[in-house]
Design an enzyme around this catalytic site. Structure first.
Site, PDB file in Angstrom:
ATOM      1  N   HIS A   8      41.473  48.500  41.985  1.00 50.21           N
ATOM      2  CA  HIS A   8      40.723  48.312  43.236  1.00 50.21           C
ATOM      3  C   HIS A   8      40.293  49.670  43.764  1.00 50.21           C
ATOM      4  O   HIS A   8      39.138  49.883  44.136  1.00 50.21           O
ATOM      5  CB  HIS A   8      41.587  47.664  44.324  1.00 50.21           C
ATOM      6  CG  HIS A   8      42.140  46.313  43.983  1.00 50.21           C
ATOM      7  ND1 HIS A   8      43.352  45.890  44.460  1.00 50.21           N
ATOM      8  CD2 HIS A   8      41.649  45.300  43.225  1.00 50.21           C
ATOM      9  CE1 HIS A   8      43.581  44.653  44.023  1.00 50.21           C
ATOM     10  NE2 HIS A   8      42.564  44.288  43.267  1.00 50.21           N
TER      11      HIS A   8
ATOM     12  N   ALA B 124      41.712  45.015  35.220  1.00 54.73           N
ATOM     13  CA  ALA B 124      41.520  43.724  35.890  1.00 54.73           C
ATOM     14  C   ALA B 124      41.119  43.934  37.345  1.00 54.73           C
ATOM     15  O   ALA B 124      40.233  43.248  37.864  1.00 54.73           O
ATOM     16  CB  ALA B 124      42.788  42.883  35.809  1.00 54.73           C
TER      17      ALA B 124
ATOM     18  N   ARG C 101      37.889  34.073  37.084  1.00 54.77           N
ATOM     19  CA  ARG C 101      38.267  34.237  38.490  1.00 54.77           C
ATOM     20  C   ARG C 101      37.510  33.293  39.417  1.00 54.77           C
ATOM     21  O   ARG C 101      37.832  33.165  40.579  1.00 54.77           O
ATOM     22  CB  ARG C 101      38.066  35.687  38.902  1.00 54.77           C
ATOM     23  CG  ARG C 101      38.552  36.030  40.297  1.00 54.77           C
ATOM     24  CD  ARG C 101      38.819  37.502  40.400  1.00 54.77           C
ATOM     25  NE  ARG C 101      39.041  37.990  41.738  1.00 54.77           N
ATOM     26  CZ  ARG C 101      38.130  38.660  42.450  1.00 54.77           C
ATOM     27  NH1 ARG C 101      36.949  38.903  41.942  1.00 54.77           N
ATOM     28  NH2 ARG C 101      38.423  39.099  43.653  1.00 54.77           N
TER      29      ARG C 101
ATOM     30  N   CYS D   1      46.330  44.316  35.241  1.00 51.19           N
ATOM     31  CA  CYS D   1      46.236  45.747  34.962  1.00 51.19           C
ATOM     32  C   CYS D   1      45.133  46.389  35.812  1.00 51.19           C
ATOM     33  O   CYS D   1      44.387  45.711  36.506  1.00 51.19           O
ATOM     34  CB  CYS D   1      45.934  45.964  33.489  1.00 51.19           C
ATOM     35  SG  CYS D   1      44.318  45.306  33.004  1.00 51.19           S
TER      36      CYS D   1
HETATM   37 FE1  ICS Z   1      42.491  40.477  47.476  1.00 56.01          FE
HETATM   38 MO1  ICS Z   1      43.909  36.627  42.036  1.00 56.01          MO
HETATM   39 FE2  ICS Z   1      44.093  38.822  46.557  1.00 56.01          FE
HETATM   40 FE3  ICS Z   1      43.018  40.539  45.020  1.00 56.01          FE
HETATM   41 FE4  ICS Z   1      41.609  38.634  45.986  1.00 56.01          FE
HETATM   42 FE5  ICS Z   1      42.112  37.179  43.968  1.00 56.01          FE
HETATM   43 FE6  ICS Z   1      44.573  37.408  44.516  1.00 56.01          FE
HETATM   44 FE7  ICS Z   1      43.459  39.082  42.990  1.00 56.01          FE
HETATM   45  C1  ICS Z   1      43.136  38.604  44.846  1.00 56.01           C
HETATM   46  S1  ICS Z   1      42.497  38.341  47.919  1.00 56.01           S
HETATM   47  S2  ICS Z   1      43.529  35.545  44.044  1.00 56.01           S
HETATM   48  S3  ICS Z   1      44.425  40.971  46.632  1.00 56.01           S
HETATM   49  S4  ICS Z   1      45.766  37.462  46.389  1.00 56.01           S
HETATM   50  S5  ICS Z   1      40.312  37.041  45.211  1.00 56.01           S
HETATM   51  S6  ICS Z   1      45.414  38.221  42.670  1.00 56.01           S
HETATM   52  S7  ICS Z   1      41.044  40.713  45.859  1.00 56.01           S
HETATM   53  S8  ICS Z   1      41.997  37.868  41.912  1.00 56.01           S
HETATM   54  S9  ICS Z   1      43.325  41.243  42.955  1.00 56.01           S
END
Ligand code: ICS
Length: 520
Positions: free
Chosen positions: A185, A56, A87, A53
């Site tokens: 993000h 998150a 994480r 979400c």
């Molecule tokens: Fe970027 Mo899980 Fe990506 Fe993002 Fe990153 Fe992680 Fe995954 Fe999540 C990631 S690199 S592993 S888009 S592929 S560390 S889903 S920031 S936490 S939101």
């Protein structure tokens, strides 16, 4: 896979669902000029998605790794609890009193707070946090009920800030603010840009070749392995956003001469805004895989264009590659000729394909949980992406050139010349680099996971905790590429060796022989 086989899977859906899902899946065909995918749209209710979400994405992903801040989750305890340390973003601090990463701070809202409002409780928690921890900065992240009952977290934060003289940042990142964590993000990027980056006094970085590393979250120690190499070559890492990062570092991030972008999905907003505000270009890097690592290092050296830096880069690359190649070779013997599915959040689904290839594994299906069209098709499609009502939920922050601090780091002519050679302000999409015939799926769901496994029988499936055990019960080793299954680092040179070792262990384990897969 043939179009017919894909259609047979889709045919099992009710017609409305089928119409929707068809747009999220395609078979790569280089002969077709532009293969468009639908992405960053709502998951169909009832479908088991791997997505998270907005909360998150904001609190968990972008803010969470900042160690000298206390991150308060304003909401019922579940949201805080389930985002507590899962994480694996690591951090250590020279000042042990300013590392709060192991804590989970929440207002623990109860029914009465939902009925009568949670603002007073939030104010009290902020007071307690200041009292107990004396952090450099505090963040407050809103969860779904907070927005629904209308708590004004910004007002509470402002009042607390003037009470205590400590920055208190409020993030209206209620889970429902977007279709996935991607919205979170963006919300986090905006406020970090507005309140933190540039808040420092420094006008110049304290060292040569100052850089920021954006979109690197130090999962399993990734950032430490990358920084080891960068520092040896001679770079000064001003800040990492946000792995093992801090308020103290971030506030002077404007002093860098170049911004590196590892995960563009989560942080391209800040990268763009830094360029507008301070005149600092950003370079797409990929520190996953030996080739990715070497190429990124060479591109960085080209950007600065210094002969000594270029020579040192080559020296370090030669030494590191010679050291790890024999190790990789030994694992490659176990992995060679195998196939993988690679389905991760927003950038790893692409980033890990090179590393898989280096140990002899071909990625035959890949996708992202929450990426946007540009992550599949390339950055050039951004102007053609339709903004829907869900996207408009997230405020766009408009920055302009900083009157005192804006300085073009590279002249426009030099910039044009460099853009011919290195990916400045640019990244290719996942689909561009995949082989013809491979499948690309957006927001892969449980049903499709099982169907594609039966169809393609991959040797390994890279994804996350939500589907890991279902996949393993089908007799396929599953490698978590979010948390790295408690292993890592996987980035950089040593990371590549760790990854090859862990994947080989997956294949060498006799446990799979005890499971009968559904097609036997
Ligand atoms: Fe970027 Mo899980 Fe990506 Fe993002 Fe990153 Fe992680 Fe995954 Fe999540 C990631 S690199 S592993 S888009 S592929 S560390 S889903 S920031 S936490 S939101």
């Amino acid at each position: 896979v043939t179009e017919k086989e894909l259609q047979e899977i889709l045919d099992q859906y009710p017609s409305k669902v089928q119409k929707n899902r068809t747009k999220h899946i395609f078979i790569k065909d280089g002969a077709e000029s532009a293969q468009v995918i639908e992405a960053n749209t709502r998951t169909i209710p009832g479908i088991i998605t791997n997505r998270g979400c907005a909360y998150a994405g904001c609190k968990g992903v972008v803010l969470g790794p900042l160690k000298d801040m206390v991150h308060i989750t304003h909401g019922p305890i579940g949201c805080g609890y389930y985002s507590w340390s899962t994480r694996r973003n690591k951090a250590k601090s020279d000042d042990p009193t300013q590392n709060f990463l192991n804590y989970c701070v929440s207002t623990d809202m109860q029914e009465s707070d939902i009925v009568f409002g949670g603002e007073k409780k939030l104010a009290k928690v902020i007071d307690e946090v200041v009292d107990i921890f004396h952090p450099n900065c505090i963040t407050v992240s809103a969860t779904c009920p907070v927005g629904l009952i209308g708590d004004d977290i910004s007002a509470v934060a402002r009042a607390a800030e003037s009470r205590h003289g400590v920055p208190v940042l409020a993030f209206s990142c209620e889970g429902y603010k977007g279709v996935s964590q991607s919205a979170g993000h963006h919300i986090a990027n905006n406020i970090l840009m507005e309140r933190v980056i540039g808040a420092g006094e420094a006008e110049k970085a304290a060292g040569k070749y100052p850089i920021n590393i954006l979109g690197e979250y130090n999962i399993g120690g990734d950032s430490w392995e990358v920084e080891r190499v960068l520092k040896e070559i001679g770079y000064t890492v001003v800040s990492v956003m946000t792995g093992d990062g801090s308020y103290e570092e971030l506030k002077n991030a404007h002093t860098a001469e170049l911004n590196l972008v590892q995960c563009h999905r989560s942080i391209n907003y800040i990268a763009d805004m830094l360029e507008t505000k301070y005149g600092t270009p950003w370079l797409k890097v990929n520190f996953i895989g030996i080739q990715g690592m070497c190429e990124s290092l060479r591109n960085m050296a080209l950007y600065f264009g210094d002969e000594a830096l270029i020579a040192k880069t080559e020296e370090v690359i030669a030494r590191e590659v010679a050291r790890i190649e024999p190790l990789i070779e030994q694992y490659k013997k176990i992995c060679d000729g195998k196939t993988a599915f690679c389905f991760v959040g927003g950038s790893r689904g692409h980033h890990y394909q090179g590393l898989f290839a280096e140990i002899g594994i071909e990625t035959v299906l890949a996708g992202y949980e929450f990426a946007h069209r540009d992550d599949y098709e390339g950055r050039q499609v951004i102007p053609t992406i339709k903004t829907d009502a869900d996207t408009k939920n997230i405020p766009e922050l408009h920055v302009s050139a900083d009157e005192q601090r804006f300085r073009l780091k590279v002249s426009p002519e030099k910039m044009e010349e460099l853009k011919q050679k290195i990916p400045l302000s640019d990244y290719a999409g996942m689909a561009v680099t995949m082989k013809d015939g491979s499948i690309i799926v957006d927001d892969l769901n449980h049903f499709e996971t099982e169907e594609f496994i039966k169809l393609l029988k991959p040797d390994i499936f890279a994804s996350g905790i939500k589907d890991k055990y279902v996949i393993q019960k089908m007799g396929i080793p599953a490698k978590q590429l979010h948390s790295y299954d408690y292993s890592g680092p996987y980035a950089g040179f040593n990371g590549a060796v760790n990854f090859a070792r862990d994947v080989s262990m997956g294949f060498a384990s006799p446990s799979w022989n005890y499971i009968v897969p559904p097609w036997q």
